[in-house]
Design an enzyme around this catalytic site. Structure first.
Site, PDB file in Angstrom:
ATOM      1  N   CYS A 311     -22.183  33.252   2.680  1.00 32.79           N
ATOM      2  CA  CYS A 311     -22.027  32.901   4.087  1.00 32.79           C
ATOM      3  C   CYS A 311     -22.480  34.013   5.006  1.00 32.79           C
ATOM      4  O   CYS A 311     -22.197  35.182   4.760  1.00 32.79           O
ATOM      5  CB  CYS A 311     -20.558  32.655   4.428  1.00 32.79           C
ATOM      6  SG  CYS A 311     -19.829  31.390   3.434  1.00 32.79           S
ATOM      7  N   ARG A 407     -23.322  19.958   8.371  1.00 30.51           N
ATOM      8  CA  ARG A 407     -22.154  20.826   8.232  1.00 30.51           C
ATOM      9  C   ARG A 407     -22.171  21.948   9.270  1.00 30.51           C
ATOM     10  O   ARG A 407     -21.147  22.444   9.675  1.00 30.51           O
ATOM     11  CB  ARG A 407     -22.148  21.420   6.816  1.00 30.51           C
ATOM     12  CG  ARG A 407     -20.971  22.298   6.513  1.00 30.51           C
ATOM     13  CD  ARG A 407     -21.027  22.834   5.089  1.00 30.51           C
ATOM     14  NE  ARG A 407     -20.266  24.069   4.995  1.00 30.51           N
ATOM     15  CZ  ARG A 407     -18.986  24.150   4.697  1.00 30.51           C
ATOM     16  NH1 ARG A 407     -18.322  23.074   4.429  1.00 30.51           N
ATOM     17  NH2 ARG A 407     -18.378  25.307   4.666  1.00 30.51           N
TER      18      ARG A 407
END
Ligand code: XMP
Length: 492
Positions: A311, A407
């Site tokens: 991430c 997302r």
């Protein structure tokens, strides 16, 4: 001695797993008696607290089958067409044995030469269409196709016409018992007259040699449990219908910031349309976000923002929270409503799993921890002499090109900004090996804390019996291996 969780996590710092350490408590039971049974969501019970993340380099049918047979669950990713996702769900639910063999299928008119000489399978299954999910006609044994010189000869000339099969609904022990009783090397598994897979004596031996499995996750329908990720856009209602028809036991609304009007509307839609289906919301990291989704009716909450190994959300968007703080804060409020919490991302060793569970989570969701396994999608590659598998963030440009942008972006975003990276992880072997060992390590961690179950760990933390401290940089170095010229990193 030490701080209570309440005091430690209310000082204005964002702590992650490595920042904190538990002080040991009192042991009066053996590690083996620690119970890891838990809940994924209000109505889904698991025998181990492990969830495979809905990422396209982590969870498709092979991982979902493996996780369900271990007693956990896999959530099939949605970075594919609704029908492809539904096919993975159907495939998972058609199994009752722990693995997928990937057999060779041929039709009677195919040539013997069309079979890969080096294929590992001990047989070729001959079906009407030459593919899976078709009527089984017979089989050809490996000894036949390897030694034949006439490669042009048709499969039908060598096919044994009496195909042996067992129902795909047989569990592992039943299939193993059949092979032993009939003294056979392999048997096909069949669903509604159509062949699904093959189980070999070598598969049985391999499974028997692995650490003992937990109670498999089987739903009321007698089939493996599996989850499906969906988004919150209008077209996701159609995806929802596909995955529910395929038999998904739970849906996960996949969003990096779950506290949105889109998600709240979707939660209500799912509960209205399928009142029996559990819906997991997220991701959230604050009590405020969690409160809104609980009000909307979620059955489980996924916690984590920017803590995953791939991430970059915290760097790109400046939003997120240290994962230990996030899990503790969200669990504190979710527990009051009986909503189980999934600690999602940032798990790289069994100690992180213990921390997540004791701080209030009921399960951990893992990406990188599972990505290099045999059961993860994709083939192994070699990089600088090491066996690796690809692992990528669903917010990486590469994954978003395939469709996962929902997302990370709103409907209207025109410019794509990556919130994740594409990388690779080392070969980890089979989840059937490292998950049982990891669970044993978790049991030992809970034993050190005097917690005989996850519920007891939560109770000990809330009642201020368990104490923690923050580790300084030097304490973290001391807590890892240090001062050696070299060492071999082998845990089991
Ligand atoms: P681990 O640490 O287990 O994390 O590899 C997996 C979790 O990370 C999230 N995820 C992402 N987060 N950008 C992000 O900010 C991404 O590209 C990305 N891909 C996955 C997700 O919650 C997953 O379960």
């Amino acid at each position: 001695d030490g701080f209570t969780a309440e005091r430690l996590f209310n000082q204005g710092y964002s702590y992650t797993y490595d920042d904190v350490i538990f002080l040991p408590h009192y042991i009066d039971f053996p590690a083996d008696s620690v119970q890891l049974g838990t809940k994924l969501s209000r109505n889904i019970h698991l025998s181990i607290p492990c969830v495979a993340s809905p990422m396209d380099t982590v969870t498709e049918s092979s991982m979902a089958v493996a996780m369900a047979s271990l007693g956990g669950i896999g959530i099939v990713h949605s970075n594919s067409s609704p029908s492809d996702q539904a096919a993975h769900i159907r495939f998972t639910k058609s199994r009752r044995i722990p693995f997928v063999s990937d057999p060779i299928f041929k039709s009677p008119s195919d040539s013997i030469g069309s079979v890969d000489e080096f294929a590992a399978s001990p047989c070729v299954l001959v079906t009407e269409s030459g593919r899976a999910n078709s009527k089984l006609l017979g089989y050809v044994s490996k000894s036949d196709w390897v030694h034949l010189s006439d490669k042009e000869s048709r499969i039908s000339n060598y096919m044994v016409n009496s195909p042996v099969s067992v129902p795909a609904s047989y569990d592992f022990e039943r299939v193993a018992g059949y092979l032993a009783a009939e003294k056979r090397d392999f048997v096909a598994t069949v669903n509604d007259g159509e062949v699904v897979d093959v189980v070999t004596a070598a598969d049985v031996e391999r499974i028997r040699g692995l650490p003992r499995l937990g109670v498999p996750s089987v739903g009321a329908d007698g089939e493996f449990m599996v989850g499906a990720a969906i988004g919150t856009r209008e077209q996701d209602k159609e995806r929802l219908e596909h995955v529910v028809k395929a038999g998904a036991n739970v849906v996960v609304l996949d969003s990096s910031q779950g506290n949105s009007s889109y998600q709240i509307d979707m939660i209500k839609y799912v509960k209205r349309t399928y009142p029996e289906l559990d819906v997991i919301g997220g991701n959230v990291v604050t009590a405020y976000q969690a409160h809104n989704l609980i009000q909307a009716g979620v059955d489980g909450l996924r916690v984590g923002m920017g803590s995953g190994s791939i991430c970059t959300t915290q760097e790109v968007c400046a939003v997120g929270r240290g994962q230990a703080t996030a899990v503790y804060k969200v669990s504190s409020i979710a527990e009051q409503s009986g909503v189980p919490v999934i600690a999602d991302g940032g798990i790289s060793n069994s100690g992180h799993i213990v921390k997540a569970l004791v701080l209030g989570a009921s399960t951990v969701m893992m990406g990188s921890f599972l990505a290099g396994s045999n059961e993860a999608p994709g083939a192994y590659e070699y990089q600088d002499g090491r066996r690796i598998k690809k692992y990528r963030g669903m917010g990486s440009l590469e994954a978003m090109t395939k469709g996962s942008d929902a997302r990370y972006l709103g409907d209207t975003a025109k410019l794509k900004i990556a919130q994740g990276v594409v990388g690779a992880v080392a070969d980890k072997g089979s989840v059937f090996k490292f998950i049982p060992y990891s669970m044993q390590a978790v049991k030992q961690g809970l034993q050190d804390l005097g917690a005989s179950s996850l519920q007891s760990a939560h109770d000990l933390l809330r009642s201020r019996v368990l104490r923690l401290e923050v580790r300084t940089g030097a304490a973290q170095v001391e807590g890892g291996v240090h001062g050696l010229v070299s060492y071999e990193k082998k845990s089991f």
